[in-house]
Design a protein around this motif. Structure first.
Motif, PDB file in Angstrom:
ATOM      1  N   ASN A 256      -0.229 -33.195 -13.919  1.00  0.00           N
ATOM      2  CA  ASN A 256       0.508 -34.418 -14.217  1.00  0.00           C
ATOM      3  C   ASN A 256       1.603 -34.587 -13.165  1.00  0.00           C
ATOM      4  N   SER A 258       3.613 -37.720 -10.324  1.00  0.00           N
ATOM      5  CA  SER A 258       4.117 -39.098 -10.354  1.00  0.00           C
ATOM      6  C   SER A 258       4.084 -39.698  -8.964  1.00  0.00           C
ATOM      7  N   LEU A 259       3.819 -40.986  -8.894  1.00  0.00           N
ATOM      8  CA  LEU A 259       3.922 -41.750  -7.661  1.00  0.00           C
ATOM      9  C   LEU A 259       5.246 -42.486  -7.647  1.00  0.00           C
ATOM     10  N   VAL A 265       0.819 -40.102 -13.075  1.00  0.00           N
ATOM     11  CA  VAL A 265      -0.563 -40.017 -12.615  1.00  0.00           C
ATOM     12  C   VAL A 265      -1.148 -38.691 -13.091  1.00  0.00           C
ATOM     13  N   THR A 266      -2.364 -38.754 -13.615  1.00  0.00           N
ATOM     14  CA  THR A 266      -3.091 -37.546 -13.992  1.00  0.00           C
ATOM     15  C   THR A 266      -4.100 -37.244 -12.901  1.00  0.00           C
ATOM     16  N   ALA A 267      -3.985 -36.048 -12.320  1.00  0.00           N
ATOM     17  CA  ALA A 267      -4.886 -35.656 -11.235  1.00  0.00           C
ATOM     18  C   ALA A 267      -5.775 -34.517 -11.705  1.00  0.00           C
ATOM     19  N   SER A 298     -10.430 -36.910  -9.321  1.00  0.00           N
ATOM     20  CA  SER A 298      -9.916 -38.216  -9.745  1.00  0.00           C
ATOM     21  C   SER A 298      -8.398 -38.208  -9.834  1.00  0.00           C
ATOM     22  N   PHE A 299      -7.821 -39.409  -9.611  1.00  0.00           N
ATOM     23  CA  PHE A 299      -6.410 -39.693  -9.871  1.00  0.00           C
ATOM     24  C   PHE A 299      -6.371 -40.921 -10.774  1.00  0.00           C
ATOM     25  N   ARG A 300      -5.656 -40.823 -11.904  1.00  0.00           N
ATOM     26  CA  ARG A 300      -5.602 -41.943 -12.836  1.00  0.00           C
ATOM     27  C   ARG A 300      -4.162 -42.215 -13.250  1.00  0.00           C
ATOM     28  N   VAL A 301      -3.733 -43.455 -13.042  1.00  0.00           N
ATOM     29  CA  VAL A 301      -2.407 -43.883 -13.482  1.00  0.00           C
ATOM     30  C   VAL A 301      -2.412 -43.998 -15.004  1.00  0.00           C
ATOM     31  N   VAL A 307      -7.167 -44.549  -9.338  1.00  0.00           N
ATOM     32  CA  VAL A 307      -6.540 -44.991  -8.088  1.00  0.00           C
ATOM     33  C   VAL A 307      -7.015 -44.155  -6.902  1.00  0.00           C
ATOM     34  N   ILE A 356      -1.411 -41.074  -2.554  1.00  0.00           N
ATOM     35  CA  ILE A 356      -1.589 -40.089  -3.618  1.00  0.00           C
ATOM     36  C   ILE A 356      -1.474 -38.663  -3.074  1.00  0.00           C
TER      37      ILE A 356
END
Length: 379
Positions: A256, A258-259, A265-267, A298-301, A307, A356
């Motif tokens: 977990n 952050s951008l 963001v969950t990576a 994966s990267f997910r906001v 993303v 990212i």
């Protein structure tokens, strides 16, 4: 004349001290490959009439890194050279000294698992008969051999050099003793010095050696974002007479991050073994080195909106992860390993690769793992 007599005595005793202490190095000898060890120590030796006088001792020896449990560790012969200065040479010559000879009883303390408080060991050292020139410096050589020893438990060992008791005889041209006769002097080590000559590891092929398998649990902190990555997996550790190897296999994890410092963001993250894992046990400390490639499927906001990521999303080059245990690591029991690694820039993660990547890559990342033997982990 009295001053010359005293100077001659000090020169001769300094030579004996260096030879005597050199014999202590033999305590750590063994069948394994040896490595050089050196030590410099200062003493004060109490001589008749003039009281305590400083003596400097230089030690060198070849000491093995490992010794096997139950295998006799033969004491090794150690050579030593002491240089006597020109002023002392003149004093000895003025007393009619033609040769010097003598010996010493040297104390050492051997710390091993079965004797954590230390095992006192005495070494008898013989000084070669040495011609004393009329002027200039001269070298005094000697040798000593420590007793054979056998250890019953695996773990770290260390040899510490202690005090000396010297016996010295200056002799005249006819071989008779000089005016000083044969005398004894106690030498006490100056306080505040590191007196450990060498450290070594006692290994047991039945427990410390061989192959070990562990369940791994811990975490990694990504320095750039401060995100914590929970880690699980396994490690195999092979300790053999010809070398050691560690293979680390970590399960996929979720980080977990952050951008922009605020957008969560969950990576999905994998640390894949890139091969070439190594291990070393020295002085009771385990050190492993693994080459890992970080992949990000994966990267997910907010854990939902994709993303970036994908099968080709990974660091541009492998990272070297070095992990180290605390002192007294027992391969049969496992334990805690800590260390760090850097992550190279990402490649192949989509249009936002650079953005990212800034949230997960960079230097200074840390790892804290606990190794639990597989047999215990299944209980």
């Amino acid at each position: 004349m009295t001053r010359k007599r005293r100077t001659g005595r000090r020169a001769a005793l300094c030579a004996v001290a260096a030879v005597a202490a050199s014999g202590l190095a033999g305590l750590a000898a063994g069948p394994a490959a040896a490595v050089p060890a050196t030590l410099e120590l200062d003493y004060h030796c109490t001589f008749p009439l003039i009281g305590p006088q400083p003596v400097h001792v230089s030690l060198s020896a070849d000491v093995p890194e490992t010794v096997r449990v139950g295998e006799q560790m033969p004491g090794i012969a150690v050579e030593s050279t002491a240089t006597v200065g020109a002023a002392s040479t003149r004093a000895l010559a003025a007393l009619g000294t033609a040769t010097l000879e003598g010996g010493a009883r040297a104390d050492a303390n051997l710390t091993v698992p079965e004797m954590p408080g230390g095992l006192p060991v005495q070494v008898d050292v013989e000084l070669e008969r040495t011609d004393v020139p009329a002027s200039g410096e001269f070298a005094v050589r000697g040798s000593g051999k420590a007793p054979d020893l056998t250890f019953s438990r695996p773990g770290p060992g260390a040899v510490a050099v202690g005090n000396l008791v010297l016996t010295l005889t200056p002799r005249l041209d006819d071989g008779g003793p000089g005016g000083l006769g044969t005398f004894e002097s106690e030498c006490v080590q100056d306080p505040g010095q590191d007196n450990v000559l060498a450290s070594f590891e006692i290994v047991d092929d039945a427990t410390g050696g061989g192959d070990h398998a562990y369940a791994v649990e811990g975490s990694s902190v990504l320095e750039t974002s401060g995100g914590t990555v929970p880690l699980t997996g396994g490690m195999t550790l092979a300790l053999g007479a010809d070398g050691a190897r560690a293979d680390l296999a970590l399960d996929p994890a979720t980080a977990n991050v952050s951008l922009f410092g605020f957008l969560p963001v969950t990576a999905e993250m994998r640390l894949d073994d890139a091969g070439g894992g190594t291990a070393e046990v020295a002085g009771g400390v385990l050190t492993t080195t693994s080459a890992l490639t970080a992949a990000f499927p994966s990267f997910r906001v907010f854990g939902v909106v994709p993303v970036g990521g994908g099968e080709e999303c990974r660091t541009a080059e492998p990272s070297e992860l070095t992990l180290t245990s605390g002192p007294g690591f027992d391969p049969a029991a496992g334990g805690r390993l800590t260390g760090g690694y850097d992550l190279a820039p990402l490649a192949g993660c989509g249009a936002l690769t650079g953005l990212i990547g800034d949230a997960v890559t960079g230097p200074g990342n840390t790892v804290d793992l606990t190794l639990t033997p597989v047999s215990e982990a299944r209980r």
